[in-house]
Design a protein around this motif. Structure first.
Motif, PDB file in Angstrom:
ATOM      1  N   THR A   1       0.622  -1.210  -0.048  1.00  0.00           N
ATOM      2  CA  THR A   1      -0.289  -0.025  -0.131  1.00  0.00           C
ATOM      3  C   THR A   1       1.310   1.150   0.361  1.00  0.00           C
TER       4      THR A   1
ATOM      5  N   GLU B   1      -6.100   4.241   4.021  1.00  0.00           N
ATOM      6  CA  GLU B   1      -6.152   2.713   5.494  1.00  0.00           C
ATOM      7  C   GLU B   1      -7.729   2.184   5.339  1.00  0.00           C
ATOM      8  N   SER B   2      -8.775   3.015   5.019  1.00  0.00           N
ATOM      9  CA  SER B   2      -9.740   2.029   4.694  1.00  0.00           C
ATOM     10  C   SER B   2     -10.221   1.526   3.344  1.00  0.00           C
TER      11      SER B   2
ATOM     12  N   GLY C   1      -6.055  -0.845   3.624  1.00  0.00           N
ATOM     13  CA  GLY C   1      -4.612  -1.422   4.385  1.00  0.00           C
ATOM     14  C   GLY C   1      -3.721  -0.716   5.246  1.00  0.00           C
ATOM     15  N   PRO C   2      -2.882  -1.001   6.226  1.00  0.00           N
ATOM     16  CA  PRO C   2      -1.623   0.207   6.867  1.00  0.00           C
ATOM     17  C   PRO C   2      -0.661   0.583   5.641  1.00  0.00           C
TER      18      PRO C   2
ATOM     19  N   ILE D   1       1.563   8.168  10.492  1.00  0.00           N
ATOM     20  CA  ILE D   1       2.198   6.905   9.382  1.00  0.00           C
ATOM     21  C   ILE D   1       2.772   6.128  10.091  1.00  0.00           C
TER      22      ILE D   1
ATOM     23  N   SER E   1       2.181   2.265  12.436  1.00  0.00           N
ATOM     24  CA  SER E   1       1.990   1.002  11.896  1.00  0.00           C
ATOM     25  C   SER E   1       3.094   0.493  11.074  1.00  0.00           C
TER      26      SER E   1
END
Length: 270
Positions: free
Chosen positions: A18, A92-93, A96-97, A139, A142
């Motif tokens: 991501t 994140e939605s 994910g991270p 960020i 995470s």
């Protein structure tokens, strides 16, 4: 070879990661953020494209989709803490991270100290420096939990020299070098790398598009402009810059941390 957009790529460690990229809509005369977003998508990453311009960032996502990549758009004003949170939460939605953060968004300035208003100073630093700081702050936890992560900061050769931009732009980019080095040192034991890319003179993505604006003819840079420009007769492309972002974020650059790589055709070597 690193492929910028579409088709298979040979970039290790980016598939299915991501990646949040700010300024991914791309300015109408450059498209640097768009090139970076397409490069990561071409490497198999899940791209979260963030920009204040809704139409422009959606166009980036649509192009990635046509290339066969995966991307989503988040519209956010990064000059505010609320916009920063919207960008991180949106990423994140969607996927994910965040595993790779590319702080690319930035705004320019060509005014000197006496010409610069407090409002201009505040806005340039808010977008160019405070937003990368706040996004990194948001960020990093995470990334620390996962034990890995990469932050790539788009800086500028104005982060090393005093005669390329205005005072607010130059100060923000110098400070971004410091932010990059601090994160690299403070979080290296957590498996996190932080690196920078410093572009020089970059032409428009499209040959027939308007070219990036230069210093005002009557501004403080008027006497310096020609001599500075003469040191770099070859203008780079957004894709040439994007390939450096891609490499630095990949596992191929696993031992590169805290470095700021100039992509300027030798401008700063003169």
């Amino acid at each position: 070879m690193v492929q910028v957009s579409g088709g298979p790529a040979t970039v290790p460690g980016l598939a299915d990661r991501t990646v949040l990229i700010t300024g991914a809509g791309g300015l109408p005369y450059w498209g640097g953020g768009r090139a970076v977003a397409r490069a990561f998508a071409g490497a198999g990453a899940r791209v979260v494209a963030v920009d204040i311009a809704a139409d422009s960032v959606q166009e980036t996502v649509d192009l990635i989709g046509k290339d066969g990549g995966t991307a989503t758009a988040v519209v956010a004003d990064l000059s505010t803490s609320e916009g920063v949170e919207a960008a991180a939460a949106g990423a994140e939605s969607a996927y994910g991270p965040v595993e790779v953060l590319v702080n690319h968004a930035g705004i320019g300035s060509y005014t000197s100290v006496t010409e610069t208003t407090e409002q201009e100073w505040d806005r340039v630093l808010a977008v160019n420096l405070t937003a990368p700081f706040l996004l990194s702050k948001r960020i990093l936890p995470s990334m620390v939990e996962a034990g890995r992560g990469v932050i790539v900061n788009t800086i500028s050769i104005a982060g090393f020299h005093g005669a390329r931009g205005g005072v607010s732009y130059t100060c923000s980019k110098h400070a971004m070098v410091g932010l990059t080095k601090h994160i690299a040192v403070a979080y290296r034991d957590s498996g996190i790398r932080c690196v920078g890319v410093a572009p020089g003179s970059i032409r428009s993505a499209a040959p027939d598009a308007p070219q990036p604006p230069g210093p005002p003819a009557d501004g403080w840079l008027a006497g310096w402009g020609p001599s500075i420009q003469a040191t770099n007769t070859h203008k780079g492309t957004p894709e040439e810059v994007a390939r450096v972002h891609l490499f630095l974020a990949s596992d191929a650059a696993s031992y590169i941390n805290g470095s700021v790589v100039t992509v300027d055709g030798g401008w700063t070597a003169v």
